[in-house]
Write a protein that holds these residues in place. Structure first.
Motif, PDB file in Angstrom:
ATOM      1  N   ASP A  92       7.374  10.125  35.470  1.00 32.81           N
ATOM      2  CA  ASP A  92       7.463   9.872  34.041  1.00 32.81           C
ATOM      3  C   ASP A  92       7.125   8.408  33.803  1.00 32.81           C
ATOM      4  N   ASP A  93       5.987   8.146  33.186  1.00 38.28           N
ATOM      5  CA  ASP A  93       5.490   6.777  33.045  1.00 38.28           C
ATOM      6  C   ASP A  93       6.284   5.952  32.048  1.00 38.28           C
ATOM      7  N   ARG A  94       7.218   6.569  31.331  1.00 42.63           N
ATOM      8  CA  ARG A  94       8.038   5.781  30.401  1.00 42.63           C
ATOM      9  C   ARG A  94       8.996   4.860  31.136  1.00 42.63           C
ATOM     10  N   TYR A  95       9.279   5.190  32.398  1.00 43.15           N
ATOM     11  CA  TYR A  95      10.284   4.449  33.162  1.00 43.15           C
ATOM     12  C   TYR A  95       9.670   3.863  34.420  1.00 43.15           C
ATOM     13  N   LEU A 128      33.385  -9.864  24.412  1.00 43.75           N
ATOM     14  CA  LEU A 128      33.800  -8.708  23.640  1.00 43.75           C
ATOM     15  C   LEU A 128      32.563  -7.903  23.255  1.00 43.75           C
ATOM     16  N   ILE A 129      32.605  -6.614  23.535  1.00 42.22           N
ATOM     17  CA  ILE A 129      31.441  -5.762  23.288  1.00 42.22           C
ATOM     18  C   ILE A 129      31.879  -4.423  22.697  1.00 42.22           C
ATOM     19  N   GLU A 130      30.951  -3.787  21.995  1.00 38.40           N
ATOM     20  CA  GLU A 130      31.049  -2.345  21.760  1.00 38.40           C
ATOM     21  C   GLU A 130      30.238  -1.695  22.872  1.00 38.40           C
ATOM     22  N   PHE A 131      30.779  -0.639  23.479  1.00 34.87           N
ATOM     23  CA  PHE A 131      30.139  -0.073  24.661  1.00 34.87           C
ATOM     24  C   PHE A 131      30.255   1.442  24.640  1.00 34.87           C
ATOM     25  N   THR A 132      29.144   2.101  24.963  1.00 32.24           N
ATOM     26  CA  THR A 132      29.161   3.556  25.072  1.00 32.24           C
ATOM     27  C   THR A 132      28.394   3.992  26.310  1.00 32.24           C
ATOM     28  N   ARG A 133      28.840   5.091  26.893  1.00 31.55           N
ATOM     29  CA  ARG A 133      28.136   5.712  28.014  1.00 31.55           C
ATOM     30  C   ARG A 133      27.388   6.974  27.583  1.00 31.55           C
ATOM     31  N   LYS A 134      27.290   7.218  26.300  1.00 27.05           N
ATOM     32  CA  LYS A 134      26.525   8.366  25.813  1.00 27.05           C
ATOM     33  C   LYS A 134      25.043   8.120  26.067  1.00 27.05           C
ATOM     34  N   PRO A 135      24.293   9.139  26.504  1.00 32.09           N
ATOM     35  CA  PRO A 135      22.854   8.952  26.759  1.00 32.09           C
ATOM     36  C   PRO A 135      22.122   8.451  25.527  1.00 32.09           C
ATOM     37  N   CYS A 136      21.099   7.646  25.755  1.00 30.43           N
ATOM     38  CA  CYS A 136      20.301   7.067  24.678  1.00 30.43           C
ATOM     39  C   CYS A 136      19.160   8.014  24.308  1.00 30.43           C
ATOM     40  N   THR A 137      18.672   7.915  23.093  1.00 25.25           N
ATOM     41  CA  THR A 137      17.547   8.747  22.670  1.00 25.25           C
ATOM     42  C   THR A 137      16.263   8.403  23.415  1.00 25.25           C
ATOM     43  N   CYS A 138      16.224   7.234  24.092  1.00 26.84           N
ATOM     44  CA  CYS A 138      15.043   6.890  24.889  1.00 26.84           C
ATOM     45  C   CYS A 138      14.998   7.681  26.191  1.00 26.84           C
ATOM     46  N   GLY A 139      16.099   8.385  26.533  1.00 23.93           N
ATOM     47  CA  GLY A 139      16.147   9.187  27.745  1.00 23.93           C
ATOM     48  C   GLY A 139      16.965   8.578  28.866  1.00 23.93           C
TER      49      GLY A 139
END
Length: 436
Positions: A5-8, A311-322
């Protein structure tokens, strides 16, 4: 035949499942634990103080439950007590230790960061630049903050990127524009508030078409601090495709992807813990917490459960970029928090409006914080003396009225010219919080 996958740059890692990521982290942690205990003087001293040995760590859960935190004050204290310039972090010396970097020092004296040849910073940068659109044979403009950055820029051979190095200084803007026109680079790493203000002034003084000069760039990385509204408007006018970047707790970097919904944290190179700022329990996914990092690929001077103060907002939910790695949005430093009449104030609360006046459109300011709690918000604000409309006192009153409207807080304002404000910090940013 499987097609990459050439996106990555590294699709197998960048899209790894959460379960596989955690298994990889555990494997690397279990290799790291005995190594750092034996070789890092600071780690050994700290763990012995808390009665922890490598035999106590059998899993990732054990690591999080039993290993004590470290922070910058501990590193500085060890350095001073033991006359150790590396603060007890170094596990090896030259030739494997290929250089020593330092934190910016905006919140204290700089922390030493010994680096190996193939470090996590370079791994992160390659992935981030690939996502922006860099491919083998493409030219990269690399703005140098330090000599160490030049060492990093020299090591792009395995990607095929060709770096052109320019000093990160407004004085070098004519050269930056020249090479941008002649070599048509595809990406620029990285630009900051002082450089953008320098480009604005250069455009005003010379009539240079900044949009045309930078038209070859598919991505321009911006970092060092949050982007003020004025800086964002300038880059939108110039059609800059901007990707914001921040530090991943001095282990690597974290940069936005094309979704622009948080900065990707590379969890195969750093274990990220997102904890209650006032304790050690997990913060809510997507909520506010303190970033704690452990370097997973650093065998020279790894940080272990390092409380970053970020201090951060942080999520482990997958990103729409894949990508499946976590994403963060910086909020500020825990040590920068000012409590005014019981209300928490961070620099990120000031950025949205401080540049709305013609005189202060550069968005330069400092919160004056001699102690954590106070009854009045004291600000040092940069202004353009040539844009002054009705005198300094009138400008001060306008700023105070805006702060009252936005934050419902009383304020005390000190004005300083933009040129003097920029001199208060390193090239890429000024300290947004000062004790005096």
């Amino acid at each position: 035949m499987t097609v990459k996958d050439d996106r990555y740059l590294d699709p197998a890692v960048e899209t790894m499942s959460r379960e596989d990521l955690e298994r990889l982290q555990e494997s690397r942690i279990l290799q790291l634990v005995p190594y750092v205990y034996q070789r890092s003087p600071l780690v050994r001293e700290l763990w012995e103080k808390h009665g922890v040995t490598p035999d106590d760590i059998k899993s990732l859960a054990d690591f999080k439950a039993k290993v004590p935190f470290m922070d910058k004050d501990m590193i500085r204290d060890f350095r001073d007590r033991n006359d150790d310039p590396f603060g007890g972090l170094a596990c090896v010396g030259p030739p494997h230790m290929r250089g020593v970097g330092f934190t910016s020092g905006t919140t204290g004296d700089p922390t030493p960061l010994p680096r190996p040849e193939d470090n996590a910073v370079l791994i992160a940068l390659k992935r981030e630049l690939w996502h922006i659109g860099m491919r083998p044979g493409d030219t990269l403009t690399y703005l140098l903050f330090t000599f160490r950055e030049g060492m990093i820029a020299d090591r792009w051979m395995d990607t095929g990127f060709t770096p052109i190095c320019v000093q990160h200084s407004p004085l070098d803007i004519p050269y930056l524009i020249q090479i941008s026109k002649e070599y048509r680079p595809k990406a620029l790493f990285m630009i900051s508030t002082p450089m953008i203000l320098g480009l604005e002034q250069y455009e005003k003084n010379t009539g240079e078409d900044i949009k045309a000069a930078f038209s070859s760039y598919e991505g321009i990385v911006f970092g060092g601090e949050p982007m003020s509204p004025h800086i964002r408007k300038l880059m939108e006018r110039w059609d800059f495709n901007v990707y914001e970047l921040t530090s991943l707790g001095d282990v690597a970097t974290a940069t936005e992807c094309s979704a622009h919904d948080g900065m990707h944290t590379w969890e195969d190179v750093a274990l990220i813990e997102h904890l209650d700022p006032d304790g050690d329990s997990d913060a809510e996914d997507g909520g506010r917490g303190e970033m704690v990092v452990t370097a997973l690929l650093d065998d020279v001077a790894p940080l272990i459960r390092f409380r970053t103060d970020d201090l951060i907002e942080f999520t482990r939910k997958p990103c729409t970029c894949g990508r499946t790695h976590g994403r963060m949005k910086p909020l500020g430093r825990k040590g920068d928090e000012l409590v005014v009449n019981g209300r928490s104030v961070l620099p990120i609360d000031i950025f949205p409006f401080i540049g709305d006046f013609p005189e202060t459109r550069t968005g330069l300011f400092q919160i004056i914080r001699p102690q954590r709690e106070t009854d009045i918000l004291k600000l040092r604000v940069g202004y353009d003396i040539d844009a002054l409309q009705d005198g300094e006192n009138a400008l001060i009153e306008r700023i105070k009225a805006r702060i009252k409207s936005e934050l419902d807080l009383p304020s005390d304002i000190e004005l300083m010219t933009n040129d003097e404000m920029v001199k208060l910090g390193p090239p890429n940013k000024i300290p947004r919080v000062s004790k005096s």
